[in-house]
Design a protein around this motif. Sequence first.
Motif, PDB file in Angstrom:
ATOM      1  N   LYS A 102       0.832  -1.194   0.000  1.00  0.00           N
ATOM      2  CA  LYS A 102       0.000   0.000   0.000  1.00  0.00           C
ATOM      3  C   LYS A 102       0.872   1.252   0.000  1.00  0.00           C
ATOM      4  O   LYS A 102       2.074   1.192   0.232  1.00  0.00           O
ATOM      5  CB  LYS A 102      -0.930  -0.006   1.228  1.00  0.00           C
ATOM      6  CG  LYS A 102      -1.946  -1.140   1.213  1.00  0.00           C
ATOM      7  CD  LYS A 102      -2.831  -1.079   2.448  1.00  0.00           C
ATOM      8  CE  LYS A 102      -3.867  -2.195   2.433  1.00  0.00           C
ATOM      9  NZ  LYS A 102      -4.738  -2.163   3.653  1.00  0.00           N
ATOM     10  N   ASP A 103       0.266   2.380  -0.257  1.00  0.00           N
ATOM     11  CA  ASP A 103       0.979   3.656  -0.238  1.00  0.00           C
ATOM     12  C   ASP A 103       1.418   4.008   1.187  1.00  0.00           C
ATOM     13  O   ASP A 103       0.718   3.682   2.170  1.00  0.00           O
ATOM     14  CB  ASP A 103       0.081   4.789  -0.753  1.00  0.00           C
ATOM     15  CG  ASP A 103      -0.346   4.586  -2.204  1.00  0.00           C
ATOM     16  OD1 ASP A 103       0.144   3.647  -2.853  1.00  0.00           O
ATOM     17  OD2 ASP A 103      -1.178   5.392  -2.677  1.00  0.00           O
ATOM     18  N   ASN A 104       2.571   4.668   1.293  1.00  0.00           N
ATOM     19  CA  ASN A 104       2.997   5.318   2.546  1.00  0.00           C
ATOM     20  C   ASN A 104       3.096   4.352   3.732  1.00  0.00           C
ATOM     21  O   ASN A 104       2.591   4.638   4.824  1.00  0.00           O
ATOM     22  CB  ASN A 104       2.013   6.454   2.907  1.00  0.00           C
ATOM     23  CG  ASN A 104       1.824   7.445   1.782  1.00  0.00           C
ATOM     24  OD1 ASN A 104       2.778   7.836   1.118  1.00  0.00           O
ATOM     25  ND2 ASN A 104       0.581   7.845   1.547  1.00  0.00           N
ATOM     26  N   ARG A 130       6.152   5.919  -3.798  1.00  0.00           N
ATOM     27  CA  ARG A 130       4.754   5.612  -3.482  1.00  0.00           C
ATOM     28  C   ARG A 130       4.621   4.911  -2.141  1.00  0.00           C
ATOM     29  O   ARG A 130       3.735   5.245  -1.335  1.00  0.00           O
ATOM     30  CB  ARG A 130       4.139   4.745  -4.587  1.00  0.00           C
ATOM     31  CG  ARG A 130       2.672   4.396  -4.348  1.00  0.00           C
ATOM     32  CD  ARG A 130       2.116   3.493  -5.429  1.00  0.00           C
ATOM     33  NE  ARG A 130       2.746   2.174  -5.443  1.00  0.00           N
ATOM     34  CZ  ARG A 130       2.460   1.191  -4.595  1.00  0.00           C
ATOM     35  NH1 ARG A 130       1.570   1.375  -3.614  1.00  0.00           N
ATOM     36  NH2 ARG A 130       3.056   0.011  -4.697  1.00  0.00           N
ATOM     37  N   LYS A 206       6.393  14.592  -1.735  1.00  0.00           N
ATOM     38  CA  LYS A 206       4.964  14.391  -1.433  1.00  0.00           C
ATOM     39  C   LYS A 206       4.434  15.594  -0.674  1.00  0.00           C
ATOM     40  O   LYS A 206       5.111  16.136   0.177  1.00  0.00           O
ATOM     41  CB  LYS A 206       4.762  13.132  -0.597  1.00  0.00           C
ATOM     42  CG  LYS A 206       5.098  11.843  -1.343  1.00  0.00           C
ATOM     43  CD  LYS A 206       4.750  10.634  -0.493  1.00  0.00           C
ATOM     44  CE  LYS A 206       4.967   9.345  -1.227  1.00  0.00           C
ATOM     45  NZ  LYS A 206       4.613   8.140  -0.456  1.00  0.00           N
TER      46      LYS A 206
END
Length: 206
Positions: A102-104, A130, A206
């Motif tokens: 997943k992201d982050n 990502r 980001k």
Amino acid sequence: MTETKEVLHRYNRYSHVYDIFEIIMEEIAFKKWRPEVFSKVEGRCLEVGFGTGKNFSHYPKDKDVQMVAIDLSPGMAAKSKKRTTGVDVDMILMDAQHLAFKDNVFDSVVTTFVLCSIPDPVKGVEEFVRVCKPDGKIINMEHVRTRNRLIAFMQDLMNPITNGFFGFNMNRDTRTNIEKGGTTVIEDKHMTITDIFRLFVSKPNK
């Protein structure tokens, strides 16, 4: 996809002799640099391209650091098993260009001599960005195309051989690829008197 399959084939093919080919550079340089690389990791850390596991002994022993490691090649992963004794790491077969996370979710993402072999290094870095947290960091120890014109010319001559037989490129502009992937480089350290071997630390944009 075709190029990725070719890289996978090459690394599987010579996984049983990979450490032999690297033994000289490992003894005189690489094993001295690995502790510095892993002294920079924090929190939940993803190592991309664990290969035959040469970094495992340098993973932080701090309980606050949790290591996850991926590699594309089952052959290389099989050779790494001999180095997993006493190492707390989740090892997963995965393509760096298509991370199944997943992201982050990672505080740190780290590679050692990997961006030279990923077919699309910019895509790889985009994936690192990502999965990395906005306040995390990306750490890359890599060999790159030198600014010395004569040596760069020799790298260009040798690159079809190293890429064709072993799947890695000697002449990539890796700092540019890292930045194109969506990062800001905050450290660019030359590991030798030349600029061929460099340690990059960057922040995700980001």
